[in-house]
Motif scaffolding. Structure first.
Motif, short mmCIF file in Angstrom:
data_model
loop_
_atom_site.label_atom_id
_atom_site.label_comp_id
_atom_site.label_asym_id
_atom_site.label_seq_id
_atom_site.Cartn_x
_atom_site.Cartn_y
_atom_site.Cartn_z
N ARG A 143 -7.70 1.04 6.34
CA ARG A 143 -7.58 -0.15 7.18
C ARG A 143 -8.64 -1.17 6.79
O ARG A 143 -9.38 -0.98 5.82
CB ARG A 143 -7.73 0.22 8.65
CG ARG A 143 -9.02 0.95 9.01
CD ARG A 143 -8.98 1.39 10.47
NE ARG A 143 -10.09 2.27 10.80
CZ ARG A 143 -11.28 1.85 11.24
NH1 ARG A 143 -11.51 0.55 11.38
NH2 ARG A 143 -12.24 2.72 11.53
N ALA A 144 -8.72 -2.26 7.54
CA ALA A 144 -9.73 -3.28 7.29
C ALA A 144 -11.11 -2.65 7.27
O ALA A 144 -11.44 -1.80 8.10
CB ALA A 144 -9.65 -4.35 8.38
N TRP A 153 0.91 1.92 7.87
CA TRP A 153 1.11 1.22 6.60
C TRP A 153 1.23 -0.29 6.80
O TRP A 153 0.84 -1.07 5.93
CB TRP A 153 2.36 1.75 5.89
CG TRP A 153 2.17 3.12 5.31
CD1 TRP A 153 2.85 4.25 5.64
CD2 TRP A 153 1.23 3.50 4.31
NE1 TRP A 153 2.38 5.32 4.91
CE2 TRP A 153 1.39 4.88 4.07
CE3 TRP A 153 0.26 2.81 3.57
CZ2 TRP A 153 0.63 5.59 3.15
CZ3 TRP A 153 -0.51 3.51 2.65
CH2 TRP A 153 -0.32 4.88 2.45
N ARG A 154 1.74 -0.71 7.95
CA ARG A 154 1.86 -2.14 8.21
C ARG A 154 0.49 -2.80 8.40
O ARG A 154 0.33 -4.00 8.18
CB ARG A 154 2.72 -2.38 9.44
CG ARG A 154 4.21 -2.10 9.21
CD ARG A 154 5.07 -2.68 10.31
NE ARG A 154 4.90 -1.96 11.57
CZ ARG A 154 5.64 -0.90 11.93
NH1 ARG A 154 6.61 -0.47 11.13
NH2 ARG A 154 5.45 -0.33 13.09
N GLU A 155 -0.51 -2.01 8.77
CA GLU A 155 -1.86 -2.52 8.94
C GLU A 155 -2.76 -2.22 7.75
O GLU A 155 -3.85 -2.80 7.63
CB GLU A 155 -2.50 -1.90 10.19
CG GLU A 155 -1.82 -2.25 11.51
CD GLU A 155 -2.53 -1.63 12.68
OE1 GLU A 155 -3.78 -1.47 12.60
OE2 GLU A 155 -1.86 -1.26 13.66
N ALA A 156 -2.34 -1.33 6.88
CA ALA A 156 -3.19 -0.90 5.77
C ALA A 156 -3.50 -2.06 4.82
O ALA A 156 -2.64 -2.90 4.55
CB ALA A 156 -2.53 0.24 5.01
N VAL A 157 -4.72 -2.08 4.32
CA VAL A 157 -5.12 -3.11 3.36
C VAL A 157 -5.40 -2.53 1.98
O VAL A 157 -5.57 -3.27 1.01
CB VAL A 157 -6.38 -3.86 3.86
CG1 VAL A 157 -6.11 -4.55 5.18
CG2 VAL A 157 -7.58 -2.90 4.00
N ALA A 158 -5.46 -1.20 1.89
CA ALA A 158 -5.74 -0.55 0.61
C ALA A 158 -5.31 0.91 0.69
O ALA A 158 -4.88 1.39 1.75
CB ALA A 158 -7.23 -0.64 0.26
N LYS A 186 -11.91 -1.06 4.57
CA LYS A 186 -11.70 -0.05 3.53
C LYS A 186 -12.12 1.34 3.98
O LYS A 186 -12.74 2.11 3.24
CB LYS A 186 -12.44 -0.44 2.24
CG LYS A 186 -12.04 -1.80 1.71
CD LYS A 186 -12.91 -2.24 0.57
CE LYS A 186 -12.60 -3.68 0.15
NZ LYS A 186 -13.50 -4.18 -0.91
N PRO A 218 0.82 -1.23 0.00
CA PRO A 218 0.00 0.00 0.00
C PRO A 218 0.85 1.27 0.00
O PRO A 218 0.49 2.26 -0.66
CB PRO A 218 -0.82 -0.13 1.29
CG PRO A 218 -0.93 -1.60 1.51
CD PRO A 218 0.41 -2.14 1.08
N ARG A 236 -11.46 5.17 -3.05
CA ARG A 236 -10.51 4.08 -3.01
C ARG A 236 -9.77 3.99 -4.35
O ARG A 236 -10.38 4.09 -5.41
CB ARG A 236 -11.22 2.76 -2.71
CG ARG A 236 -10.27 1.59 -2.51
CD ARG A 236 -11.04 0.30 -2.32
NE ARG A 236 -10.13 -0.85 -2.30
CZ ARG A 236 -10.50 -2.09 -2.50
NH1 ARG A 236 -11.78 -2.38 -2.75
NH2 ARG A 236 -9.62 -3.07 -2.46
#
Length: 292
Positions: A25-26, A82-87, A28, A7, A155
């Motif tokens: 994050r989770a 950023w380590r947790e970001a999914v998008a 979106k 991401p 998004r």
């Protein structure tokens, strides 16, 4: 040295292209505010509705955190995010863009019939149509259609395909709020008596008077039927459709008189005259844009 999260790679590429980016994050959705910014304690960022003194270096305030600064995106405060970001999301208005978010097949079909062709990006259930130019954002402007531009994020789903068109009047008209409920006791209108369309005002029209009058009366009937809501939008559609019939005429075709009749019909069912005139003018203009 740890690898750069995907991401973040996408966000840095967007930033390099001048598109403000932010992590999702989770679910979106943007990450929540830090303690200092929670519940508006900081007063909000300067470019939000409630201007305030916040200069928080963390990715707070959703779309307002979007940035093109690579030093901010790679800062220590953003690293855990950023380590947790999914998008990745972006701020369309910050890039001078408007996204017409079409949430289902019916909305996509409407856009293909109504709006100028432009760059499109497939989504899970529909499409994003991207236009050059920023405008106020608004959700649910019609069934399955949201407008994302200023003070909203979209998004990132890829660059899309097709040539991006300039933001048309037809999209701007979607966010204009209208009041079509007649005032108690009837509507007081400042509109004077209107001249009706005739061959005298259409010396260059290639259509017969009967053809034009029949189409106009059907259009006016559609506008007058919207007594609860939507008459302004209907007036826009009628003006655009009728004007489109005359794009091949040598002209003049008396479109100004046709427009005045549509305005009068919209006002008669409760649309404020200022809004009615803007909707009709945009409809006439859009027909010319599509013909060009």
């Amino acid at each position: 040295m740890s690898a750069t999260p995907e991401p973040l790679r996408v966000a840095l590429a967007l930033a390099a292209a001048g598109v403000p980016a932010l992590p999702l994050r989770a679910g979106k959705v943007p990450f929540g505010n830090c303690r200092s910014c929670k519940d508006g304690a900081c007063g909000g960022r300067p470019n939000m509705k409630q201007a305030g003194p916040c200069r928080c270096p963390a990715p707070c305030h959703a779309w307002a955190a979007a940035t093109t600064d690579p030093h901010v995106l790679t800062s220590p405060l953003w690293a855990p995010v950023w380590r947790e970001a999914v998008a990745v999301a972006y701020h369309p208005g910050g890039a001078g863009l408007t996204v017409v978010d079409l949430d289902n097949a019916a909305a996509v079909a409407w856009a293909r019939e109504t709006l100028p062709a432009t760059r499109t990006v497939p989504t899970t259930r529909g499409e994003h149509w991207l236009y050059q130019g920023a405008m106020p954002s608004s959700n649910a402007v019609r069934p399955g259609v949201d407008i994302k531009s200023l003070m909203q994020y979209a998004r990132w789903l890829g660059p899309g395909t097709g040539r991006m068109a300039v933001l048309p009047a037809a999209v701007r008209a979607l966010t204009v709020k209208e009041d079509t409920n007649p005032a108690p006791g009837g509507l007081a209108s400042s509109l004077p008596a209107r001249a009706t369309w005739s061959r005298q005002v259409a010396t260059g029209c290639r259509h017969t008077e009967r053809y034009v009058r029949t189409g106009l009366e059907r259009g006016l009937a559609l506008v007058r039927a919207r007594t609860e809501s939507g008459a302004g939008s209907q007036a826009f559609g009628v003006a655009r459709f009728l004007a489109a019939q005359h794009t091949g005429c040598p002209g003049p075709c008396g479109l100004a008189v046709i427009g005045e009749e549509i305005v009068a019909a919209a006002v008669s069912v409760g649309v404020p005259e200022t809004y009615a005139r803007r909707a009709v003018a945009n409809g006439l203009e859009t027909a010319v844009e599509r013909a060009a």
